[in-house]
Enzyme design. Sequence first.
Site, PDB file in Angstrom:
ATOM      1  N   CYS A  31     -15.705 129.644  36.224  1.00 34.31           N
ATOM      2  CA  CYS A  31     -16.570 128.486  36.479  1.00 34.31           C
ATOM      3  C   CYS A  31     -17.850 128.564  35.645  1.00 34.31           C
ATOM      4  CB  CYS A  31     -16.878 128.451  37.975  1.00 34.31           C
ATOM      5  SG  CYS A  31     -18.221 127.367  38.464  1.00 34.31           S
ATOM      6  N   CYS A  34     -21.104 128.253  37.561  1.00 39.63           N
ATOM      7  CA  CYS A  34     -21.318 129.487  38.334  1.00 39.63           C
ATOM      8  C   CYS A  34     -21.983 130.545  37.459  1.00 39.63           C
ATOM      9  CB  CYS A  34     -20.001 130.036  38.869  1.00 39.63           C
ATOM     10  SG  CYS A  34     -19.133 128.945  40.002  1.00 39.63           S
TER      11      CYS A  34
END
Length: 106
Positions: A31, A34
């Site tokens: 991600c 993230c």
Amino acid sequence: MAHITEITPQNFDSLLKEDLPVLIDFWAPWCGPCRTLSPIVDELAGELEGKLIVAKCNVDENQDIAMKYGVMSIPTLVMLKAGNEAMRTVGAMPKARLAAEIEKAL
């Protein structure tokens, strides 16, 4: 550097019993947002040490925990106080905004 707990099914329940609030960073290695948010969470963990516990939950490895908290997209940060949700943010954000959200919930 602050201690950040990696959440596993084995240690999750004991985290909820801590006296301090627990900030859980739900993330995954693939991600992009993230990876943007992670160093900010790490910095805040150091700055807020003693006020809260910071834990990271890899959603790929802990799908049951992510589902329990209704995590539909990542990154999601959830603060738990005495096992109850006190704050939730979804998506990457600047450090100042995240710090303000956390402080408000403490």
